[in-house]
Design an enzyme around this catalytic site. Structure first.
Site, PDB file in Angstrom:
ATOM      1  N   HIS A  20     -71.755 -22.053 -36.855  1.00 43.43           N
ATOM      2  CA  HIS A  20     -71.400 -20.703 -37.267  1.00 43.43           C
ATOM      3  C   HIS A  20     -70.907 -19.893 -36.070  1.00 43.43           C
ATOM      4  CE1 HIS A  20     -72.665 -16.626 -39.119  1.00 43.43           C
ATOM      5  NE2 HIS A  20     -71.440 -16.948 -39.504  1.00 43.43           N
ATOM      6  N   ASP A  28     -49.554 -23.824 -30.145  1.00 40.93           N
ATOM      7  CA  ASP A  28     -48.238 -24.422 -29.926  1.00 40.93           C
ATOM      8  C   ASP A  28     -48.286 -25.286 -28.665  1.00 40.93           C
ATOM      9  OD1 ASP A  28     -47.939 -22.658 -27.685  1.00 40.93           O
ATOM     10  OD2 ASP A  28     -46.959 -21.156 -28.936  1.00 40.93           O
ATOM     11  N   HIS A 106     -51.512 -10.901 -26.175  1.00 37.04           N
ATOM     12  CA  HIS A 106     -51.504 -12.332 -25.865  1.00 37.04           C
ATOM     13  C   HIS A 106     -52.383 -12.693 -24.665  1.00 37.04           C
ATOM     14  CE1 HIS A 106     -50.091 -16.400 -26.141  1.00 37.04           C
ATOM     15  NE2 HIS A 106     -49.600 -16.380 -24.912  1.00 37.04           N
ATOM     16  N   TYR A 128     -45.726 -17.733 -29.860  1.00 38.33           N
ATOM     17  CA  TYR A 128     -46.992 -17.164 -30.348  1.00 38.33           C
ATOM     18  C   TYR A 128     -47.526 -17.851 -31.604  1.00 38.33           C
ATOM     19  CZ  TYR A 128     -45.515 -13.705 -26.982  1.00 38.33           C
ATOM     20  OH  TYR A 128     -45.076 -13.094 -25.829  1.00 38.33           O
ATOM     21  N   ALA A 129     -47.199 -19.110 -31.796  1.00 37.65           N
ATOM     22  CA  ALA A 129     -47.725 -19.876 -32.936  1.00 37.65           C
ATOM     23  C   ALA A 129     -49.102 -20.415 -32.544  1.00 37.65           C
ATOM     24  CB  ALA A 129     -46.768 -20.994 -33.319  1.00 37.65           C
ATOM     25  N   ASN A 130     -50.063 -19.510 -32.505  1.00 39.04           N
ATOM     26  CA  ASN A 130     -51.424 -19.812 -32.071  1.00 39.04           C
ATOM     27  C   ASN A 130     -52.404 -19.021 -32.930  1.00 39.04           C
ATOM     28  OD1 ASN A 130     -50.463 -21.139 -29.523  1.00 39.04           O
ATOM     29  ND2 ASN A 130     -49.841 -19.045 -29.047  1.00 39.04           N
TER      30      ASN A 130
END
Length: 139
Positions: A20, A28, A106, A128-130
């Site tokens: 939890h 990326d 970021h 920014y594909a995170n």
């Protein structure tokens, strides 16, 4: 052979080990990952596997309480952001609970990613594909 979606043994083990509030970063190809952090490196070549396809599979096996995104995705990669949010909304319906969505700059995202239990590196080559997925409990 496993019947569930995640066939990668290392990734399956990472998901099973999450408790939890533990964080799991899916990123990326360019996000810096500290050498001491556990990394499941799935990247084969540019775009393979994609960020969204990896996220889609991980979400089939993980109960998610909240997510963290970089604020910059809104301007730099709105298509990925929209598709990601659609996946998260669908997951919330399946889980029967809302999933909190938080945005940070970021630089802060990278710091928080360094605190995640593990990172899954994809072949995605778009900005920014995170996302950091924080594990919830289904009870």
């Amino acid at each position: 052979m496993k019947k569930t979606a995640v066939l990668n043994a290392q990734l399956s083990g990472v998901i099973a080990s999450l408790g939890h509030t533990d964080g799991l970063t899916i990123c990326d190809a360019g996000l810096p990952i500290p050498s001491e952090q556990q990394c499941v490196d799935l990247a084969l070549t540019k775009g393979v596997p994609s960020f969204l396809s990896t996220l889609e599979v991980v979400l089939t096996e993980l109960f998610v309480e909240r997510i963290l995104l970089a604020e910059e995705i809104k301007q730099a990669n709105p298509t990925i952001e929209q598709q990601l949010l659609e996946m998260i909304n669908k997951l919330a319906q399946t889980q029967g609970r809302q999933i909190e969505i938080e945005y940070v700059v970021h630089s802060e995202f990278k710091q928080r990613s360094n605190q995640a239990k593990a990172v899954v590196r994809t072949g995605e080559c778009s900005p920014y594909a995170n996302v950091i997925l924080y594990s919830g409990v289904p009870f």
